[in-house]
Design an enzyme around this catalytic site. Structure first.
Site, PDB file in Angstrom:
ATOM      1  N   CYS A  66      40.105 -36.067  25.760  1.00  0.00           N
ATOM      2  CA  CYS A  66      40.327 -35.540  27.109  1.00  0.00           C
ATOM      3  C   CYS A  66      41.777 -35.134  27.359  1.00  0.00           C
ATOM      4  CB  CYS A  66      39.882 -36.563  28.157  1.00  0.00           C
ATOM      5  SG  CYS A  66      38.090 -36.733  28.267  1.00  0.00           S
ATOM      6  N   GLU A  68      33.908 -23.537  12.834  1.00  0.00           N
ATOM      7  CA  GLU A  68      34.801 -22.539  12.259  1.00  0.00           C
ATOM      8  C   GLU A  68      34.345 -21.153  12.708  1.00  0.00           C
ATOM      9  OE1 GLU A  68      35.205 -23.033   8.038  1.00  0.00           O
ATOM     10  OE2 GLU A  68      36.136 -21.066   7.789  1.00  0.00           O
TER      11      GLU A  68
END
Length: 350
Positions: free
Chosen positions: A123, A97
């Protein structure tokens, strides 16, 4: 998904400064190779990867993603105030965060009305981010969006090498060898509705695509803490059951590719070119055989960059465009299978 007014207007990317060869990686696992009687050279023969790149040890993903994003905007002649959404899509993160995208958007002077958020899809992060932004453009909510990412492999590769030399086990090596293919890089894709940018920019029409999943295979490849509960002193590990990922990924990609051809009404001889997620030589050969595609339609970067996670497909498309492999009028398929398993196949009129 079908789009009528979404375009890939430009790419940007940055390559790290440090080249690490596969021979150097194998030299570092010599204690394991000697213990089990393996000869050097097998890793490159198995993957087709000769080298990959690393960032400096002291770096942030946001800094490199911002460089790629700036290059994409400059190439297109688009001002930061035109960007309606900025999405960071890396497997790697600078932290839990805030969203890494906030740091990048601040560096790029993105305006206060823009959507700024992170997307996670292993990915397939950047191709997922492209679909999110494309949907917003097609709906008319925004005119331009910037999809960015940056990956770093140095840390997880170094840690895995220590584990391989500690275990000295062939079975353990099978579950970790895929990690040794990892490389680093940063990329950006600028999507617009075709009304923005310099007059001489050639916009590539994103025609649409298909997504499918096989989420029953979510445990075949993971990169996480070695303990549950997110303990702050836990070790980060990566494991991949590579053969099972390959076999199930081929099945999923075949279903998705055929669905994309049907959705977009492609004849048998299309697509003209293919840009895929970059894993290694065996994966490429198996996928092209399963999809019935000529390998001459392929452009690869894995021999020199390795598997760069979310960045692999966009950076390969950018380099293929620079080298005129992709020609005006080509119908280009973007194909990616990621851990989860998820698969996207997008069609682009170049």
């Amino acid at each position: 998904m079908k789009y009528s007014k979404v375009f890939i207007t430009s790419f940007g990317y940055e390559l790290p400064p440090h080249i690490v060869t596969t021979a150097q990686i194998e030299a570092r696992i010599k204690p394991f190779l000697d213990a089990v009687g393996f000869q050097p050279g097998q890793l490159e023969a198995l993957t087709g990867i000769r080298e990959r790149r690393y960032w400096d040890e002291d770096h942030t993903l946001a800094d490199h993603a911002a460089v790629a994003g700036q290059r994409a905007m400059e190439q297109a002649g688009i001002h930061p105030s035109d960007i309606g959404a900025l999405v960071f899509c890396g497997v790697c993160q600078d932290g839990f965060e805030p969203a890494t995208s906030c740091h990048i958007a601040h560096q790029l002077n993105i305006g206060p009305e823009a959507h700024v958020y992170d997307v996670k899809s292993a990915c397939l992060g950047m191709i997922t981010g492209m679909v999110q932004v494309a949907n917003e453009i097609e709906l008319g909510n925004i005119k331009a969006g910037l999809v960015v990412s940056c990956e770093t492999a140095r840390q997880i590769v170094d840690s895995t090498i220590e584990e391989i030399n500690l275990h000295k086990s062939v079975d353990f090596y099978k579950d970790t060898v895929a990690t040794l293919t990892g490389g680093s890089g940063a990329a950006a894709v600028l999507l617009t509705d075709g009304t923005l940018g310099d007059d001489d920019i050639r916009h590539h029409a994103l025609k649409g695509g298909v997504v499918k999943n096989a989420i029953q295979h979510h445990d075949l490849c993971f990169w996480r803490f070695d303990e549950t509960g997110m303990p702050t002193n836990a070790k980060v590990i990566m494991r991949t059951r590579a053969n099972e990922v390959l076999e199930n990924g081929v099945v999923l990609a075949t279903r998705t590719f055929q669905a994309m051809k049907q959705l977009l009404g492609l004849p048998d001889d299309k697509p003209d070119k293919v840009i895929g997620h970059q894993v290694g030589a065996i994966h490429h050969q198996r996928f092209y055989a399963a999809l019935g595609l000529d390998m001459a339609k392929d452009f690869s970067t894995f021999p020199l960059l390795g598997n760069v996670g979310t960045v692999s497909l966009p950076i390969t498309a950018a380099i293929a465009d620079e080298r005129d492999f992709l020609q005006p009028g080509d119908f280009v398929a973007f194909i990616g299978v990621g851990s989860g398993l998820n698969c996207y196949v997008l069609g682009v009129e170049w």
